[in-house]
Write a protein that holds these residues in place. Structure first.
Motif, PDB file in Angstrom:
ATOM      1  N   ALA A  35      -4.438 -12.529  -5.988  1.00  0.00           N
ATOM      2  CA  ALA A  35      -5.322 -13.598  -5.535  1.00  0.00           C
ATOM      3  C   ALA A  35      -4.952 -14.034  -4.124  1.00  0.00           C
ATOM      4  O   ALA A  35      -3.827 -13.848  -3.670  1.00  0.00           O
ATOM      5  N   TRP A  36      -5.939 -14.614  -3.476  1.00  0.00           N
ATOM      6  CA  TRP A  36      -5.733 -15.327  -2.208  1.00  0.00           C
ATOM      7  C   TRP A  36      -6.059 -16.794  -2.452  1.00  0.00           C
ATOM      8  O   TRP A  36      -7.105 -17.117  -3.026  1.00  0.00           O
ATOM      9  N   TYR A  37      -5.142 -17.651  -2.024  1.00  0.00           N
ATOM     10  CA  TYR A  37      -5.341 -19.095  -2.033  1.00  0.00           C
ATOM     11  C   TYR A  37      -5.270 -19.570  -0.588  1.00  0.00           C
ATOM     12  O   TYR A  37      -4.780 -18.871   0.301  1.00  0.00           O
ATOM     13  N   ARG A  38      -5.744 -20.788  -0.371  1.00  0.00           N
ATOM     14  CA  ARG A  38      -5.593 -21.387   0.949  1.00  0.00           C
ATOM     15  C   ARG A  38      -5.311 -22.873   0.813  1.00  0.00           C
ATOM     16  O   ARG A  38      -5.674 -23.498  -0.188  1.00  0.00           O
ATOM     17  N   GLN A  39      -4.653 -23.388   1.846  1.00  0.00           N
ATOM     18  CA  GLN A  39      -4.346 -24.817   1.868  1.00  0.00           C
ATOM     19  C   GLN A  39      -4.548 -25.336   3.279  1.00  0.00           C
ATOM     20  O   GLN A  39      -3.862 -24.890   4.209  1.00  0.00           O
ATOM     21  N   GLN A  44      -5.454 -29.990  -1.199  1.00  0.00           N
ATOM     22  CA  GLN A  44      -4.765 -29.205  -2.214  1.00  0.00           C
ATOM     23  C   GLN A  44      -5.007 -27.712  -1.980  1.00  0.00           C
ATOM     24  O   GLN A  44      -6.016 -27.313  -1.401  1.00  0.00           O
ATOM     25  N   ARG A  45      -4.079 -26.913  -2.479  1.00  0.00           N
ATOM     26  CA  ARG A  45      -4.250 -25.465  -2.412  1.00  0.00           C
ATOM     27  C   ARG A  45      -5.399 -25.076  -3.337  1.00  0.00           C
ATOM     28  O   ARG A  45      -5.497 -25.568  -4.461  1.00  0.00           O
ATOM     29  N   GLU A  46      -6.263 -24.205  -2.856  1.00  0.00           N
ATOM     30  CA  GLU A  46      -7.428 -23.813  -3.643  1.00  0.00           C
ATOM     31  C   GLU A  46      -7.545 -22.293  -3.709  1.00  0.00           C
ATOM     32  O   GLU A  46      -7.138 -21.578  -2.791  1.00  0.00           O
ATOM     33  N   LEU A  47      -8.129 -21.836  -4.816  1.00  0.00           N
ATOM     34  CA  LEU A  47      -8.364 -20.405  -4.987  1.00  0.00           C
ATOM     35  C   LEU A  47      -9.495 -19.963  -4.069  1.00  0.00           C
ATOM     36  O   LEU A  47     -10.570 -20.554  -4.063  1.00  0.00           O
ATOM     37  N   VAL A  48      -9.240 -18.892  -3.328  1.00  0.00           N
ATOM     38  CA  VAL A  48     -10.264 -18.286  -2.500  1.00  0.00           C
ATOM     39  C   VAL A  48     -10.928 -17.140  -3.257  1.00  0.00           C
ATOM     40  O   VAL A  48     -12.152 -17.068  -3.349  1.00  0.00           O
ATOM     41  N   ALA A  49     -10.103 -16.237  -3.789  1.00  0.00           N
ATOM     42  CA  ALA A  49     -10.631 -15.090  -4.520  1.00  0.00           C
ATOM     43  C   ALA A  49      -9.510 -14.450  -5.316  1.00  0.00           C
ATOM     44  O   ALA A  49      -8.338 -14.564  -4.943  1.00  0.00           O
ATOM     45  N   GLY A  60     -14.207 -18.372  -4.851  1.00  0.00           N
ATOM     46  CA  GLY A  60     -14.503 -19.782  -4.747  1.00  0.00           C
ATOM     47  C   GLY A  60     -15.908 -19.984  -4.210  1.00  0.00           C
ATOM     48  O   GLY A  60     -16.409 -19.161  -3.435  1.00  0.00           O
ATOM     49  N   ASP A  61     -16.537 -21.075  -4.612  1.00  0.00           N
ATOM     50  CA  ASP A  61     -17.933 -21.301  -4.233  1.00  0.00           C
ATOM     51  C   ASP A  61     -18.127 -21.334  -2.718  1.00  0.00           C
ATOM     52  O   ASP A  61     -19.150 -20.870  -2.207  1.00  0.00           O
ATOM     53  N   SER A  62     -17.154 -21.850  -2.002  1.00  0.00           N
ATOM     54  CA  SER A  62     -17.317 -22.030  -0.561  1.00  0.00           C
ATOM     55  C   SER A  62     -17.248 -20.718   0.213  1.00  0.00           C
ATOM     56  O   SER A  62     -17.616 -20.691   1.392  1.00  0.00           O
ATOM     57  N   LYS A  86     -16.078 -20.098   9.311  1.00  0.00           N
ATOM     58  CA  LYS A  86     -16.459 -21.445   9.690  1.00  0.00           C
ATOM     59  C   LYS A  86     -15.208 -22.248  10.008  1.00  0.00           C
ATOM     60  O   LYS A  86     -14.123 -21.942   9.482  1.00  0.00           O
ATOM     61  N   PRO A  87     -15.326 -23.304  10.796  1.00  0.00           N
ATOM     62  CA  PRO A  87     -14.145 -24.139  11.068  1.00  0.00           C
ATOM     63  C   PRO A  87     -13.482 -24.661   9.793  1.00  0.00           C
ATOM     64  O   PRO A  87     -12.257 -24.805   9.751  1.00  0.00           O
TER      65      PRO A  87
END
Length: 118
Positions: A35-39, A44-49, A60-62, A86-87
């Motif tokens: 997985a890839w997460y981002r913070q 909070q750290r969120e799941l990207v994929a 992730g929806d975004s 995106k920024p």
């Protein structure tokens, strides 16, 4: 124990693309859900994929429709192709290897900074 090293982060203008890489050593990556997460700062750290051993993916929806996660088991590497940046995608991106189905730990990489300028 698996070790993860991320690379590919950097500064890009909005609308641009980056590809992140996460290369594993110590164990075969195909055994893991990757997985890839981002913070982002203050968030909070969120799941990207993520991607299973069988190649099933979740996003992730975004980032749906813009990011693609894929793995190359031959070189023990997982990638995150990021398009139309995106920024708000600015964050530290972390690679994650989940081996709990085999009784192993969850392992994190050190993170790589992605900055998207407007």
């Amino acid at each position: 124990q698996v070790q993860l090293v991320e690379s590919g982060g950097g500064l890009v203008q909005a609308g641009g693309s980056l590809r992140l890489s996460c290369t594993a050593s110590g164990r075969i990556l195909s055994f893991y859900i990757m997985a890839w997460y981002r913070q982002a700062p203050g968030k909070q750290r969120e799941l990207v994929a993520d991607i299973t051993s069988g190649g099933n993916t979740r996003y992730g929806d975004s980032v749906k429709g813009r990011f693609t996660i894929f793995r190359d088991n031959a070189v023990n590497t997982v990638y995150l192709q990021m398009n139309s940046l995106k920024p708000e995608d600015t964050a530290v991106y972390y690679c994650n290897a989940d081996g709990r189905s085999r009784g192993w730990n969850i392992t994190w990489g050190q993170g790589t900074q992605v900055t998207v300028s407007s």
